[in-house]
Design a protein around this motif. Structure first.
Motif, mmCIF file in Angstrom:
data_model
loop_
_atom_site.group_PDB
_atom_site.id
_atom_site.type_symbol
_atom_site.label_atom_id
_atom_site.label_comp_id
_atom_site.label_asym_id
_atom_site.label_seq_id
_atom_site.Cartn_x
_atom_site.Cartn_y
_atom_site.Cartn_z
ATOM 1 N N ASP A 159 0.840 -1.197 0.000
ATOM 2 C CA ASP A 159 0.000 0.000 0.000
ATOM 3 C C ASP A 159 0.877 1.249 0.000
ATOM 4 O O ASP A 159 1.743 1.419 0.850
ATOM 5 N N ARG A 160 0.626 2.113 -0.975
ATOM 6 C CA ARG A 160 1.483 3.293 -1.104
ATOM 7 C C ARG A 160 1.265 4.289 0.023
ATOM 8 O O ARG A 160 2.032 5.229 0.193
ATOM 9 N N ARG A 161 0.207 4.052 0.778
ATOM 10 C CA ARG A 161 -0.018 4.965 1.899
ATOM 11 C C ARG A 161 0.971 4.705 3.036
ATOM 12 O O ARG A 161 1.154 5.536 3.901
ATOM 13 N N LEU A 162 1.609 3.509 2.984
ATOM 14 C CA LEU A 162 2.567 3.177 4.046
ATOM 15 C C LEU A 162 3.677 4.221 4.175
ATOM 16 O O LEU A 162 3.856 4.799 5.244
ATOM 17 N N PRO A 163 4.421 4.490 3.091
ATOM 18 C CA PRO A 163 5.473 5.502 3.245
ATOM 19 C C PRO A 163 4.907 6.868 3.607
ATOM 20 O O PRO A 163 5.517 7.592 4.410
ATOM 21 N N GLU A 164 3.735 7.199 3.030
ATOM 22 C CA GLU A 164 3.149 8.516 3.317
ATOM 23 C C GLU A 164 2.804 8.635 4.795
ATOM 24 O O GLU A 164 3.118 9.622 5.458
ATOM 25 N N THR A 165 2.158 7.599 5.317
ATOM 26 C CA THR A 165 1.789 7.606 6.724
ATOM 27 C C THR A 165 3.020 7.716 7.610
ATOM 28 O O THR A 165 3.068 8.492 8.558
ATOM 29 N N LEU A 166 4.016 6.915 7.257
ATOM 30 C CA LEU A 166 5.241 6.916 8.054
ATOM 31 C C LEU A 166 5.878 8.295 8.046
ATOM 32 O O LEU A 166 6.381 8.768 9.067
ATOM 33 N N THR A 167 5.830 8.972 6.891
ATOM 34 C CA THR A 167 6.428 10.300 6.801
ATOM 35 C C THR A 167 5.682 11.269 7.714
ATOM 36 O O THR A 167 6.299 12.051 8.453
ATOM 37 N N GLY A 200 15.334 6.574 5.803
ATOM 38 C CA GLY A 200 16.004 5.304 6.091
ATOM 39 C C GLY A 200 15.074 4.333 6.791
ATOM 40 O O GLY A 200 15.012 3.144 6.452
ATOM 41 N N ASP A 201 14.323 4.843 7.786
ATOM 42 C CA ASP A 201 13.381 3.990 8.520
ATOM 43 C C ASP A 201 12.302 3.474 7.577
ATOM 44 O O ASP A 201 11.908 2.311 7.644
ATOM 45 N N ILE A 202 11.829 4.378 6.708
ATOM 46 C CA ILE A 202 10.774 3.990 5.767
ATOM 47 C C ILE A 202 11.269 2.855 4.878
ATOM 48 O O ILE A 202 10.567 1.879 4.639
ATOM 49 N N PHE A 203 12.520 3.004 4.436
ATOM 50 C CA PHE A 203 13.137 1.993 3.581
ATOM 51 C C PHE A 203 13.128 0.627 4.285
ATOM 52 O O PHE A 203 12.679 -0.380 3.738
ATOM 53 N N ILE A 204 13.591 0.640 5.544
ATOM 54 C CA ILE A 204 13.657 -0.627 6.303
ATOM 55 C C ILE A 204 12.252 -1.208 6.500
ATOM 56 O O ILE A 204 12.025 -2.410 6.314
ATOM 57 N N MET A 205 11.310 -0.314 6.872
ATOM 58 C CA MET A 205 9.937 -0.774 7.104
ATOM 59 C C MET A 205 9.348 -1.406 5.832
ATOM 60 O O MET A 205 8.686 -2.437 5.881
ATOM 61 N N THR A 206 9.633 -0.748 4.703
ATOM 62 C CA THR A 206 9.115 -1.252 3.436
ATOM 63 C C THR A 206 9.672 -2.636 3.151
ATOM 64 O O THR A 206 8.953 -3.547 2.747
ATOM 65 N N LEU A 207 10.980 -2.773 3.374
ATOM 66 C CA LEU A 207 11.601 -4.070 3.115
ATOM 67 C C LEU A 207 10.979 -5.141 3.991
ATOM 68 O O LEU A 207 10.724 -6.256 3.553
#
Lengths: 228, 267
Positions: A125-133, A140-147
């Motif tokens: 879900d593309r909202r994941l990085p948006e929400t995290l931001t 960096g955290d977003i990258f790890i979370m996505t992985l």
């Protein structure tokens, strides 16, 4: 012949033949390092492709997918022309070394891993990085979370890349030179034994390659499952 | 995740074993010397004596000389006299030394469909094969054997391009196996034939023609062309190989009781 080869493979493994172990280890080592380097490049690129909108993204993806069908010999040739003594990087003396195989295999696995990682991440879900931001997370955290989110699919991507490189012969033969006790891998040894008419031994080596591949798959799946 | 990191660290550590050493030689040679198993006897004795490691890259003679020309190897051990002489003349190699010889043979199906067996002359035999349009498999890979074969076709006055003439573009072992499967004629060095003899039905039909003589030479790559080559190491190996120590190993090397190479460097 298949049965004989099978028993020969078991024999080779059980007898502790030093050369066979060395060859198998060389294959495993070089391919693993190539995939490690390749994933360091592919993971960020794959995530970037999936989450960032920019013009030309489609084109890049099409090119990557096309590159997946690049023959190993062609990649071998490209790298060869660069690292031969008469090429631009000739001074480094890389041709016919293990480093040369790693370069070739890394390049070979890049398109397939990037494409598959991109595929895996796009399903998140593309909202994941948006929400995290909005929650104040670092890139960096977003990258790890996505992985972590796409863990299983990324694992499959890496294993697909691993399968491509450990089973290839063009790059290893052309850049490594099939040097005994140095750059001889399972696949170049198979090619050599085939050319000598030792079909049984060649097939046995092929079976050993499958065993290794199986073990690698098993271990990595266990590692990832364990995280859940 | 920790386990994954651990795995990565292990990998990086193992990469430390990847660096090459300086006391080593790269030698390009032909598939015939490598496939025969001779090098597996020769090289360890030299390495034990000197501590210099030799890395062997086994390719066709044409490719081996090309590797020498581009400076990617320190020395070449090949079998194509004219090409070797040219290699030295053009300054890529320092000097050519005789090492050993064996001979080429023409092999084919036991029932010999073209009927070449009675011939003494290899060129004459090829002429008969051409006239009968019997299948012939050529290496087609610019190897020493291929160069010799072309020379013989020229002698026979035939430039084979027809359907019966198949260029495989592969090593000697593969070509013999292919010829066996297709029940075709081919030309091979005796060593590779002997190594494969148990696995195939083809027989030696033509042998003993002086034209089928197959000498091997060794040449160090010229450091004036390629300053980075290990010239001292290369001359060290050449001296050892052409001295009684190396020559004795060549002369006593046998496969299934048969001599494969005859030493040439000492009278």
């Amino acid at each position: 012949m298949l049965l004989q080869s099978f028993s020969r493979a078991v024999q080779l493994l059980l007898s502790g033949n030093r050369e066979v172990f060395f060859i198998a280890f060389t294959s495993l080592q070089l391919s693993s390092i190539s995939i490690l380097i390749s994933s360091l490049i592919s993971l960020p690129l794959g995530v970037l492709l999936a989450f960032k909108d920019f013009s030309g993204r489609r084109v890049i993806i099409i090119i990557l997918n096309t590159m997946m069908s690049l023959p190993t010999v062609v990649i071998g040739l490209l790298v060869y022309s660069l690292i031969s003594r008469s090429g631009p990087l000739g001074g480094m003396g890389l041709l016919f070394s293990r480093g040369a195989i790693i370069i070739g295999q890394t390049l070979l696995s890049l398109p397939i891993i990037i494409s598959l990682v991109y595929g895996a991440i796009s399903r998140i879900d593309r909202r994941l990085p948006e929400t995290l931001t909005t929650l104040g997370a670092h890139p960096g955290d977003i990258f790890i979370m996505t992985l972590k989110e796409g863990k299983t699919a990324i694992l499959s991507a890496l294993l697909a890349g691993f399968g491509r490189v450990i089973g290839e012969v063009g790059v290893s033969m052309m850049l490594g030179g099939n040097i005994r006790w140095y750059t001889r891998t399972l696949t170049t040894a198979i090619a050599l034994e085939t050319s000598k008419g030792e079909f049984e031994l060649a097939l046995a080596l092929g079976l050993i390659l499958l065993v290794i591949s199986f073990a690698v798959n098993l271990i990595l799946h266990w590692l990832v499952k364990d995280e859940r | 995740m920790k386990k994954l990191y651990l795995l990565m660290i292990l990998l990086v550590l193992s990469a430390a074993t990847l660096a090459g050493q300086s006391g080593e030689l790269k030698m390009a040679t032909t598939t015939s010397t490598e496939n025969s198993g001779l090098l597996e006897v020769l090289i360890p004795s030299f390495e034990k004596l000197t501590g210099i490691k030799i890395k062997v890259i086994a390719v066709g003679t044409g490719k081996a000389l090309a590797l020498g020309r581009s400076g990617d190897v320190d020395l070449v051990l090949v079998h194509a006299l004219k090409a070797e002489q040219l290699f030295v003349q053009q300054g890529y190699g320092v000097k050519r030394y005789n090492v050993m010889h064996n001979d080429f043979v023409i092999i084919g199906p036991a029932d010999d469909p073209a009927g070449i067996k009675a011939q003494k002359s290899a060129a004459r035999a090829l002429k008969i094969i051409g006239a009968a349009e019997s299948s012939f498999i050529s290496r087609g890979d610019d190897s020493g054997t291929h160069k010799k074969e072309i020379e013989l076709w020229q002698q026979a006055g035939i430039s084979p391009k027809e359907k019966w003439y198949k260029e495989a573009g592969q090593g000697m072992g593969a070509v013999i196996t292919m010829a066996d499967a297709l029940q075709a004629y081919t030309m091979t060095d005796r060593g590779t034939y002997l190594a494969l003899q148990d696995k195939i039905e083809l027989m030696v039909l033509i042998e003993g023609d002086p034209l089928l003589f197959n000498p091997y030479g060794i040449i160090a790559v010229n450091p004036e062309k390629h300053p980075h080559v290990n010239y001292d190491g290369a001359t060290g190996f050449i001296e050892w190989l052409t001295a009684p120590a190396g020559q004795k190993i060549i002369g006593s090397f046998r496969k299934k009781g048969e001599i494969l190479f005859y030493p040439d460097a000492i009278e």
